[in-house]
Structures are given as structure tokens and as C-alpha cells.
Enzyme design. Sequence first.
Site, PDB file in Angstrom:
ATOM      1  N   LYS A  60       0.981  -1.198   0.477  1.00 55.03           N
ATOM      2  CA  LYS A  60      -0.004   0.477  -0.366  1.00 55.03           C
ATOM      3  C   LYS A  60       1.129   0.595  -0.168  1.00 55.03           C
ATOM      4  O   LYS A  60       0.515   2.466  -0.648  1.00 55.03           O
ATOM      5  CB  LYS A  60      -1.137   0.028   1.268  1.00 55.03           C
ATOM      6  CG  LYS A  60      -2.093  -1.219   0.859  1.00 55.03           C
ATOM      7  CD  LYS A  60      -3.268  -0.598   0.193  1.00 55.03           C
ATOM      8  CE  LYS A  60      -4.630  -1.308   0.092  1.00 55.03           C
ATOM      9  NZ  LYS A  60      -4.332  -2.756   1.044  1.00 55.03           N
ATOM     10  N   LYS A  62      -6.245 -16.829 -13.196  1.00 54.79           N
ATOM     11  CA  LYS A  62      -7.124 -16.639 -12.720  1.00 54.79           C
ATOM     12  C   LYS A  62      -8.257 -15.580 -12.981  1.00 54.79           C
ATOM     13  O   LYS A  62      -8.207 -14.547 -13.535  1.00 54.79           O
ATOM     14  CB  LYS A  62      -6.709 -16.876 -11.386  1.00 54.79           C
ATOM     15  CG  LYS A  62      -6.988 -16.172 -10.255  1.00 54.79           C
ATOM     16  CD  LYS A  62      -6.754 -16.018  -8.679  1.00 54.79           C
ATOM     17  CE  LYS A  62      -6.201 -14.288  -8.006  1.00 54.79           C
ATOM     18  NZ  LYS A  62      -6.806 -14.605  -6.531  1.00 54.79           N
ATOM     19  N   LYS A  69     -10.573  -9.814  -9.965  1.00 55.26           N
ATOM     20  CA  LYS A  69     -11.196  -8.111  -9.622  1.00 55.26           C
ATOM     21  C   LYS A  69      -9.673  -7.543 -10.312  1.00 55.26           C
ATOM     22  O   LYS A  69     -10.200  -6.689 -10.769  1.00 55.26           O
ATOM     23  CB  LYS A  69     -12.138  -8.169  -8.602  1.00 55.26           C
ATOM     24  CG  LYS A  69     -12.875  -6.276  -8.989  1.00 55.26           C
ATOM     25  CD  LYS A  69     -12.904  -6.204  -7.350  1.00 55.26           C
ATOM     26  CE  LYS A  69     -14.101  -7.101  -6.492  1.00 55.26           C
ATOM     27  NZ  LYS A  69     -14.088  -6.488  -5.427  1.00 55.26           N
TER      28      LYS A  69
END
Length: 334
Positions: free
Chosen positions: A116, A199, A202
Amino acid sequence: MEKSMRKTVVSGIRSTGKLHLGNYFGALRNFVKMQHDQQCYFFIADYHSLTTHPDPKALHGNVRQILAEYLAAGIDPEAATIYVQSDVPQVAELSLLLSMHAYIGELERTASFKDKVRKNPENVNAGLLTYPVLMAADILLHRADFVPVGKDQEQHLELTRRFARRFNTIYGVEYFPESVPYNFGQDLVKIPGLDGSGKMGKSEGNGIYLSDPDDVIRKKVMRAVTDAGPQEPNSPISEPIANIFTIMNAVSEQSTIDFFKEKYATCEIRYGDLKKQLAEDLIKTITPIRERIEAIAADDAYLHKVTREGAERARESADKTLREVREIMGIHHF
Ligand code: TRP
């Protein structure tokens, strides 16, 4: 299963909205299965999502959406306790108490935190640093035995266990359990994307969502990556085509799959037909879920009832834990 033999299961769902097929066949269907056998707490982690400062209206809409999706997919509020994290503010108190024994260094070394910081250097807030403490509080609030989460959450779970052990050692009690990740083993179906490899996810931008209308599903499937087709009989199946078959395994009849595999083996396969069939079978699976999502999302009274009753049950368990933790830590003055 007999009530006393039940294990406690806790899982938090981030309120970032919209479930895709991978979430559904991966985690969600297993939640639905385990809700009858174990004591399950499933909650929507709206406090956690505040670290990225979402727009308040968007936050509320996301919580409603995700709640509707979980209910539409079969989470039964009579069987499992489903609640919104911020409806149980006791978790904030437990997080505060646990934070006294969480060291800045170990929090700074957490992969998700470093990630982050790298991605948003302008928003390194304290909530981001203590994210794993709040997550430990979510789990320890109900003294969970099992936490079904993906691989990306394993480091957070390790920290949870470390905080639990440390608490037990410091206060000389055997209070918190060692909550372990629960992976569904054989039951874990991995749904690939339709973009050739990897895969469905999102962040990969290749999701087919439970809320997608039929024409969107058709469009997404027709765009699926394929190859030049089998050049000789019985040739091995390439990854993009294998991925199409993997998704078919989840939504199509066995006879349909056998039919197209046979066509592949004899070099007669037409990918256009394969995709059309997959799109229709996906629509057959998704449409009833989407319709339920829409009905539930519009039913304020039902959502109120579910979240109120869920919060009540979660608060009962939370209150007990906090009473005991306060006692252990010596916070019981007059
Ligand atoms: N961090 C988890 C995620 O990003 C969400 C989460 C919050 C969670 N609290 C939890 C998961 C407690 C399991 C248990 O997906």
C-alpha cells in the site's frame, strides 16, 4: 452436527462490491455448505475499507450490494451469523486493546502494508498500519478456530496467531485459540479468466460478475481468447481452451462437455459454438442469482432485519469476549 462439536468459523468480506464467478465457485459456495455444520460468522468489513477513504455514498451502496449478493448466493441468516462490522463496535475496542501488544516494526514489515505504501505514498494513514490488528480483533472477537481466506491473507492470519499467543503468554492464560486458515482442499474450485491464462479476479479485470446482465455475459464470453484450433486428432488442449472447459465444468452438463471434447479430439470443433454454449450455460447459472440479488437489494425491510439480527448475535459473542479480556487485562475498576 451436534452444537457442542461445532467449530467457530469467521470470515470477513471486504465491501468493495460485486462478486464474480471465481468468488462464487471458490469461496462462497463453500461458505454456504459449511454454514450448517459449523458456527459461522460472516461479516462485511466496512471499517477496513475506510483505509482508502471511500466516498460515503459509495461505501453504503457497496455494503448493501455485497450483503444482497451473499444472501442471494445462499448464505442463510438463520444458519450463519451475517453482520456488518461497524454494527459491532466492540471490535474497535478489542483492536485498541490488542494494539498495545502489536509492535510498529512487525506491522511495518507486513507485505500488504508495504504494498500500500508503495502504491499510495500520499495516503499512509495509521489505519493502514493497524489493519492487521483490526483483522485479528475480528477473528479473536469470536475466538475463531477457522478462518476461510485466500492465500493473500495468510500473513495477516499469522499475525493474528502471533497476537493471540503473545496475549496468552503475557497474561498467563490460555484464552485465545490459534485461529488457522481453512482451505477447502478438494472443494476449492479455481475459476480461470477468459483472457488466456491466470485466474479470474477483480484486479485482473477479467471478471464475469453475478450481477452481469445476459448480453454482458455473452459479450465477455465471445471475446474469450482461443487458439488456432487442433491441428491433428487428439492433440493436447492449450491453456486458453482448457480454461473454457474448466468454466464449463462448473456450469455445463457433462454431456455438453463430452460433446465438445469429442469435437476437439476429432478436429471438428468450432470455437464459436463452444463459446455460445458456454455463454448460455453461464446465463442459466447466473440469471437466477442476479434476479435474487436485485430483489434482495431493493428490499430494505429484509436487509434491516438480517443485519439487525446478525449484529445482535455477533454483539452477544463480542460482549462476552470483551468482558473476559477486560478482566484478564485488569480493566475492571469499580
Ligand atoms: N483482509 C481481508 C481481505 O482483504 C478481509 C478481512 C477483514 C477478513 N477482517 C477479516 C478476513 C477477518 C477474514 C477474517 O479479504
